[in-house]
Design a protein around this motif. Structure first.
Motif, PDB file in Angstrom:
ATOM      1  N   ASN A 168      49.761  56.151  17.461  1.00  0.00           N
ATOM      2  CA  ASN A 168      49.341  55.787  18.814  1.00  0.00           C
ATOM      3  C   ASN A 168      48.651  54.431  18.807  1.00  0.00           C
ATOM      4  OD1 ASN A 168      50.278  58.199  19.903  1.00  0.00           O
ATOM      5  ND2 ASN A 168      48.403  59.281  19.345  1.00  0.00           N
ATOM      6  N   GLN A 169      47.986  54.147  17.702  1.00  0.00           N
ATOM      7  CA  GLN A 169      47.349  52.836  17.569  1.00  0.00           C
ATOM      8  C   GLN A 169      47.463  52.375  16.127  1.00  0.00           C
ATOM      9  OE1 GLN A 169      43.187  53.215  18.406  1.00  0.00           O
ATOM     10  NE2 GLN A 169      42.943  55.069  17.194  1.00  0.00           N
ATOM     11  N   LEU A 170      47.558  51.084  15.936  1.00  0.00           N
ATOM     12  CA  LEU A 170      47.607  50.535  14.588  1.00  0.00           C
ATOM     13  C   LEU A 170      46.171  50.494  14.078  1.00  0.00           C
ATOM     14  CD1 LEU A 170      50.188  47.741  15.374  1.00  0.00           C
ATOM     15  CD2 LEU A 170      50.609  49.773  13.988  1.00  0.00           C
ATOM     16  N   SER A 171      45.773  51.523  13.343  1.00  0.00           N
ATOM     17  CA  SER A 171      44.357  51.739  13.030  1.00  0.00           C
ATOM     18  C   SER A 171      43.797  50.724  12.038  1.00  0.00           C
ATOM     19  CB  SER A 171      44.162  53.152  12.477  1.00  0.00           C
ATOM     20  OG  SER A 171      44.581  54.107  13.420  1.00  0.00           O
ATOM     21  N   ILE A 172      44.631  50.245  11.105  1.00  0.00           N
ATOM     22  CA  ILE A 172      44.153  49.316  10.075  1.00  0.00           C
ATOM     23  C   ILE A 172      44.327  47.885  10.579  1.00  0.00           C
ATOM     24  CG2 ILE A 172      44.459  48.534   7.702  1.00  0.00           C
ATOM     25  CD1 ILE A 172      45.626  51.364   7.111  1.00  0.00           C
ATOM     26  N   LYS A 173      43.223  47.195  10.700  1.00  0.00           N
ATOM     27  CA  LYS A 173      43.258  45.821  11.223  1.00  0.00           C
ATOM     28  C   LYS A 173      43.624  44.813  10.134  1.00  0.00           C
ATOM     29  CE  LYS A 173      42.062  47.590  15.065  1.00  0.00           C
ATOM     30  NZ  LYS A 173      43.124  47.844  16.053  1.00  0.00           N
ATOM     31  N   SER A 174      43.183  45.106   8.903  1.00  0.00           N
ATOM     32  CA  SER A 174      43.466  44.178   7.808  1.00  0.00           C
ATOM     33  C   SER A 174      43.403  44.927   6.489  1.00  0.00           C
ATOM     34  CB  SER A 174      42.454  43.030   7.804  1.00  0.00           C
ATOM     35  OG  SER A 174      42.785  42.062   6.823  1.00  0.00           O
ATOM     36  N   LEU A 175      44.307  44.580   5.571  1.00  0.00           N
ATOM     37  CA  LEU A 175      44.325  45.156   4.227  1.00  0.00           C
ATOM     38  C   LEU A 175      44.175  44.011   3.235  1.00  0.00           C
ATOM     39  CD1 LEU A 175      44.755  47.760   2.519  1.00  0.00           C
ATOM     40  CD2 LEU A 175      47.177  47.155   2.434  1.00  0.00           C
ATOM     41  N   LEU A 176      43.080  44.043   2.481  1.00  0.00           N
ATOM     42  CA  LEU A 176      42.749  42.928   1.598  1.00  0.00           C
ATOM     43  C   LEU A 176      42.407  43.440   0.202  1.00  0.00           C
ATOM     44  CD1 LEU A 176      40.595  41.777   4.432  1.00  0.00           C
ATOM     45  CD2 LEU A 176      41.966  39.998   3.364  1.00  0.00           C
ATOM     46  N   LEU A 177      42.917  42.753  -0.815  1.00  0.00           N
ATOM     47  CA  LEU A 177      42.580  43.044  -2.205  1.00  0.00           C
ATOM     48  C   LEU A 177      41.431  42.154  -2.647  1.00  0.00           C
ATOM     49  CD1 LEU A 177      46.017  43.370  -4.007  1.00  0.00           C
ATOM     50  CD2 LEU A 177      44.144  44.999  -4.229  1.00  0.00           C
ATOM     51  N   MET A 178      40.557  42.675  -3.503  1.00  0.00           N
ATOM     52  CA  MET A 178      39.517  41.837  -4.081  1.00  0.00           C
ATOM     53  C   MET A 178      39.405  42.121  -5.572  1.00  0.00           C
ATOM     54  SD  MET A 178      35.772  43.508  -3.292  1.00  0.00           S
ATOM     55  CE  MET A 178      35.032  42.368  -4.462  1.00  0.00           C
ATOM     56  N   GLY A 179      38.816  41.194  -6.294  1.00  0.00           N
ATOM     57  CA  GLY A 179      38.624  41.382  -7.728  1.00  0.00           C
ATOM     58  C   GLY A 179      39.509  40.460  -8.545  1.00  0.00           C
ATOM     59  N   SER A 180      39.930  40.934  -9.717  1.00  0.00           N
ATOM     60  CA  SER A 180      40.627  40.067 -10.668  1.00  0.00           C
ATOM     61  C   SER A 180      42.109  39.883 -10.362  1.00  0.00           C
ATOM     62  CB  SER A 180      40.471  40.628 -12.086  1.00  0.00           C
ATOM     63  OG  SER A 180      41.078  41.906 -12.181  1.00  0.00           O
ATOM     64  N   GLU A 194      46.962  63.666  14.555  1.00  0.00           N
ATOM     65  CA  GLU A 194      45.772  62.836  14.791  1.00  0.00           C
ATOM     66  C   GLU A 194      45.468  61.872  13.647  1.00  0.00           C
ATOM     67  OE1 GLU A 194      42.219  64.172  16.868  1.00  0.00           O
ATOM     68  OE2 GLU A 194      43.037  66.203  16.806  1.00  0.00           O
ATOM     69  N   VAL A 195      46.208  61.968  12.532  1.00  0.00           N
ATOM     70  CA  VAL A 195      45.883  61.118  11.391  1.00  0.00           C
ATOM     71  C   VAL A 195      46.079  59.642  11.754  1.00  0.00           C
ATOM     72  CG1 VAL A 195      48.219  61.278  10.403  1.00  0.00           C
ATOM     73  CG2 VAL A 195      46.290  60.681   8.940  1.00  0.00           C
ATOM     74  N   PRO A 196      45.082  58.799  11.518  1.00  0.00           N
ATOM     75  CA  PRO A 196      45.233  57.362  11.798  1.00  0.00           C
ATOM     76  C   PRO A 196      46.050  56.690  10.692  1.00  0.00           C
ATOM     77  CG  PRO A 196      42.917  58.058  11.787  1.00  0.00           C
ATOM     78  CD  PRO A 196      43.711  59.134  11.121  1.00  0.00           C
ATOM     79  N   TYR A 197      46.906  55.792  11.065  1.00  0.00           N
ATOM     80  CA  TYR A 197      47.646  54.970  10.102  1.00  0.00           C
ATOM     81  C   TYR A 197      48.221  53.779  10.855  1.00  0.00           C
ATOM     82  CZ  TYR A 197      51.927  57.376  11.805  1.00  0.00           C
ATOM     83  OH  TYR A 197      52.946  57.884  12.564  1.00  0.00           O
ATOM     84  N   GLY A 198      48.929  52.929  10.141  1.00  0.00           N
ATOM     85  CA  GLY A 198      49.515  51.738  10.757  1.00  0.00           C
ATOM     86  C   GLY A 198      48.653  50.503  10.559  1.00  0.00           C
ATOM     87  N   ILE A 199      49.308  49.384  10.193  1.00  0.00           N
ATOM     88  CA  ILE A 199      48.605  48.124   9.937  1.00  0.00           C
ATOM     89  C   ILE A 199      49.055  47.088  10.957  1.00  0.00           C
ATOM     90  CG2 ILE A 199      48.100  46.327   8.228  1.00  0.00           C
ATOM     91  CD1 ILE A 199      49.057  48.297   6.063  1.00  0.00           C
ATOM     92  N   GLU A 200      48.115  46.434  11.581  1.00  0.00           N
ATOM     93  CA  GLU A 200      48.458  45.387  12.557  1.00  0.00           C
ATOM     94  C   GLU A 200      49.225  44.248  11.879  1.00  0.00           C
ATOM     95  OE1 GLU A 200      45.486  43.776  15.030  1.00  0.00           O
ATOM     96  OE2 GLU A 200      44.972  45.687  15.994  1.00  0.00           O
ATOM     97  N   ASN A 201      50.156  43.681  12.623  1.00  0.00           N
ATOM     98  CA  ASN A 201      50.921  42.505  12.167  1.00  0.00           C
ATOM     99  C   ASN A 201      51.722  42.779  10.888  1.00  0.00           C
ATOM    100  OD1 ASN A 201      49.648  41.120  14.303  1.00  0.00           O
ATOM    101  ND2 ASN A 201      47.985  40.433  12.971  1.00  0.00           N
ATOM    102  N   TRP A 205      40.076  46.561   0.409  1.00  0.00           N
ATOM    103  CA  TRP A 205      39.259  46.788   1.601  1.00  0.00           C
ATOM    104  C   TRP A 205      40.230  47.143   2.725  1.00  0.00           C
ATOM    105  CZ3 TRP A 205      34.448  43.257   2.689  1.00  0.00           C
ATOM    106  CH2 TRP A 205      33.547  43.365   1.621  1.00  0.00           C
ATOM    107  N   VAL A 206      40.112  48.366   3.219  1.00  0.00           N
ATOM    108  CA  VAL A 206      40.940  48.823   4.329  1.00  0.00           C
ATOM    109  C   VAL A 206      40.080  48.702   5.587  1.00  0.00           C
ATOM    110  CG1 VAL A 206      42.381  50.696   5.214  1.00  0.00           C
ATOM    111  CG2 VAL A 206      42.049  50.443   2.740  1.00  0.00           C
ATOM    112  N   CYS A 207      40.272  47.607   6.313  1.00  0.00           N
ATOM    113  CA  CYS A 207      39.372  47.254   7.418  1.00  0.00           C
ATOM    114  C   CYS A 207      39.816  47.927   8.718  1.00  0.00           C
ATOM    115  CB  CYS A 207      39.334  45.739   7.601  1.00  0.00           C
ATOM    116  SG  CYS A 207      38.822  44.866   6.090  1.00  0.00           S
ATOM    117  N   PHE A 208      38.876  48.612   9.367  1.00  0.00           N
ATOM    118  CA  PHE A 208      39.184  49.339  10.600  1.00  0.00           C
ATOM    119  C   PHE A 208      37.929  49.424  11.456  1.00  0.00           C
ATOM    120  CE2 PHE A 208      37.078  52.360   8.036  1.00  0.00           C
ATOM    121  CZ  PHE A 208      36.691  53.439   8.815  1.00  0.00           C
ATOM    122  N   ASN A 209      38.105  49.885  12.672  1.00  0.00           N
ATOM    123  CA  ASN A 209      36.969  50.084  13.573  1.00  0.00           C
ATOM    124  C   ASN A 209      36.614  51.567  13.592  1.00  0.00           C
ATOM    125  OD1 ASN A 209      36.661  47.352  14.463  1.00  0.00           O
ATOM    126  ND2 ASN A 209      38.501  47.623  15.718  1.00  0.00           N
TER     127      ASN A 209
END
Length: 658
Positions: free
Chosen positions: A96-108, A58-65, A123-127
């Motif tokens: 079963n689903q690509l749970s992470i919609k976007s992976l973004l770095l912020m800061g320096s 059941e663990v969610p993982y996977g990044i879209e695109n 920022w690990v963006c998900f629903n």
């Protein structure tokens, strides 16, 4: 028309983002560079025997695109030699689903402010509403396991912030606890995110493609246009919400938060507090810095020799410096330039100006130096920052903190009549952050005072020398020096600027040095002989080790809300017996009580035996359920130390129980 504009902005955005990644990799250490792609891969997969693997379907993982970068297998093998990557990937059925919609770095990172010590904040963006409670916990566990691995095995500080897309749209980032900023700085956090974010994998932020400064209504119209676009479709985009203005009332909370952060990273807060003061000046009409950066990369691909205009950190610094130059506040200008230079971490030489064999960060810093008119003497002094005498280090620290306090007062004076200011930060956040400031700056009897440092590493000592001698009253006076010295050194001018502290109580000096991060287990300790005191180097070494192990290292800014919203109470007590007494004593003569409270304050109190025992019992009985488990007794080694230790232990057990 709108979809055409989105498509027009797509190419320069991607070029800009790729340039940020190129610079990010350029500034990473060769040993850790492969981690940039591997961290992303670990989030995209769930493979046995790799960091972050969770044995639960059941663990969610996977990044879209997501797609594998060129040469990934070779990079992967440098970190995980011998791992059967292709075999394990063929075994993996995939999420079963690509749970992470976007992976973004912020800061320096990806800017000229990136150093070998920069945190990688993702920022690990998900629903969140697509996951059940169990899946959400598994997801957070996976992120935490990867963070721990990066830190433990590769000394890379990584933070994955699980970011619910719907909450981010309405600027809901939680309360002011740990890395979250709560109501104090919600839109400021989003401004920094949009100004500094780097798209690592997945969908690109919709905000980065729309024109600058558009209203929420216009933002929604662009969203509708994207749905019908053939070139920029919604499957490519993640909507983290619009940002086009920050109201005056929000800046007070932001200033309070930055004062809180100043306890850990003062130089970062100097620049951010300066930025806030400039934004709040009614005489200045300024736009958000994230809009300035966005407008510049929309205008075209960054030119090789003009990267500074597109650098988010340089953009912020130029904006701040320009404000104080116009205000003719030369003292602040010099402080900001000094903090900026030391933060960048490049030891520049005037002879390098014009050299072609430099990276973008070094070239940009040399441009600044030339514009400021700094000479080589100034550079040599700042390049030797870590070799400065203690007084000089503290002098810079005092300048930094005085600037922060004065700027905070200026902002508070402007905003205290603003009703809106009271609405933009919750009473709870005001209480929490205010108490953190109180913890840092307040002085109380027996409190081990924190020094006003400018930089995180500014106080740590690689080696320390202790010396003891009689003063005019025939009492033993202790001196505490930076570096390794002999008796001849200490009698000459050489050690004058190396003196850190003097006092009659060696125990309080050692505790003060540990609490301020001057001493740790990596520090080499030395002792000058002859020594008229019963305290030896082994006693100090053992006390230091005991103190460091007993009191957990923590930052004031990370003390929990729960503790700060309650009355302070003692949480851990270290009892030190007969530390500076003759070792032939068979009974307790002196007692020092070192205790930490729930607000992060450390106290050191010394008593004679009778009063000391009474105090110990009084303190433990205030919270016996906790403190009878969280005290320890330390006594320097002697033939009677066990007897003395056990006598006090028996008395405590008799009075408060085991």
């Amino acid at each position: 028309m709108m979809d055409t504009l989105l498509a027009k902005n797509l190419k320069p955005y991607l070029a800009y983002n790729n340039s940020r990644i190129t610079r990010l990799l350029e500034l990473m250490h060769p040993k850790t560079k492969p981690l940039f792609h591997i961290l992303t891969f670990l989030l995209h997969t769930n493979l046995r025997d790799l960091p972050g693997y969770i044995k639960d379907k059941e663990v969610p993982y996977g990044i879209e695109n997501y797609s594998f970068p060129p040469g990934f297998e070779a990079e992967f093998s440098t970190i995980f030699p011998g791992y059967p990557l292709r075999q394990r990937m063929s075994e993996d059925t995939g999420p079963n689903q690509l749970s992470i919609k976007s992976l973004l770095l912020m800061g320096s990172v990806g800017s000229m402010a990136q150093t070998g010590k920069s945190d990688f904040d993702y920022w690990v963006c998900f629903n969140e509403d697509s996951l059940n409670p169990k899946q959400l916990e598994l997801f957070k566990k996976k992120l935490l396991e990867i963070e721990k691995w990066a830190d433990k095995d590769h000394d890379l500080e990584v933070h994955f912030f699980p970011t619910d897309i719907k909450r981010a749209q309405v600027n809901n980032f939680g309360e002011a606890d740990k890395e979250s900023a709560g109501s104090a700085i919600a839109r400021l956090l989003k401004e920094e995110f949009y100004r500094t974010c780097v798209l690592v994998a997945g969908r690109m932020p919709f905000w980065c493609l729309i024109p600058t400064g558009i209203s929420d209504d216009e933002y929604n119209q662009y969203k509708k246009a994207a749905k019908g676009s053939s070139e920029v479709n919604t499957g490519m985009l993640v909507d983290l919400g619009n940002l086009y203005e920050i109201t005056t009332g929000e800046f007070f909370g932001a200033a309070l938060w930055q004062m809180n952060k100043a306890m850990d990273s003062p130089y970062k807060s100097v620049l951010k507090m300066a930025m806030l003061e400039g934004f709040l000046d009614p005489e200045v009409e300024s736009q958000l810095l994230c809009n300035i950066v966005k407008k510049r990369f929309h205008e075209g691909t960054p030119k090789k020799d003009d990267w500074k205009r597109y650098d988010p950190y340089a953009t912020m610094f130029d904006h701040i410096l320009d404000y104080y130059v116009k205000k003719q506040r030369n003292d602040v200008v010099d402080l900001l330039q000094t903090c900026f230079y030391i933060k960048i971490g490049f030891k520049a030489r005037k002879s390098l100006i014009g050299s072609t064999n430099l990276n973008f960060k070094q070239k940009t810093m040399l441009d600044y130096i030339e514009n400021w008119g700094w000479d080589q003497n100034k550079l040599d002094d700042l390049n030797d920052f870590k070799e400065w005498g203690f007084e000089k280090v503290l002098s810079l620290g005092n300048r930094v903190h005085n600037f922060l306090i004065q700027t905070y007062r200026n902002l508070a004076d402007r905003l205290k009549k603003e009703d809106q200011a009271k609405q933009m930060i919750s009473e709870q956040d005001i209480t929490v952050l205010g108490r953190k400031l109180f913890t840092f700056y307040s002085q109380k009897p027996g409190k081990v005072q924190l020094m006003k440092k400018a930089f995180d590493e500014g106080l740590w000592q690689e080696s320390i020398t202790f010396a003891a001698d009689y003063n005019k009253q025939r009492k033993v006076l202790w001196s505490f020096y930076s570096g390794k010295h002999n008796k001849q050194d200490l009698s000459s001018w050489k050690a004058k600027d190396k003196l850190l502290k003097q006092g009659l109580n060696i125990l309080s000096i050692v505790i003060w040095a540990i609490h301020n991060g001057m001493l740790d287990k990596k520090t080499s300790l030395y002792f000058v002989l002859p020594n008229p005191s019963p305290v030896g180097l082994a006693d100090i070494q053992k006390l230091m080790e005991t103190t460091i192990e007993f009191f957990p290292s923590s930052k004031i800014s990370s003390i929990s809300n729960k503790d700060l919203l309650s009355h302070e109470k003692r949480t851990r007590i270290l009892i030190v017996l007969n530390f500076d007494s003759p070792r032939w004593l068979q009974e307790i003569k002196t007692i020092s009580i070192i205790y930490l409270n729930s607000w992060g304050e450390l106290f050191c109190e010394s008593y004679d035996a009778k009063v000391g025992v009474e105090k110990i019992l009084e303190y433990i009985l205030e919270d016996p359920m906790n403190l009878k488990k969280n005290y320890t007794i330390f006594i320097p080694h002697s033939q009677y130390s066990k007897k003395i230790h056990d006598s006090l232990k028996s008395l405590i057990v008799k009075k408060v129980g085991r």
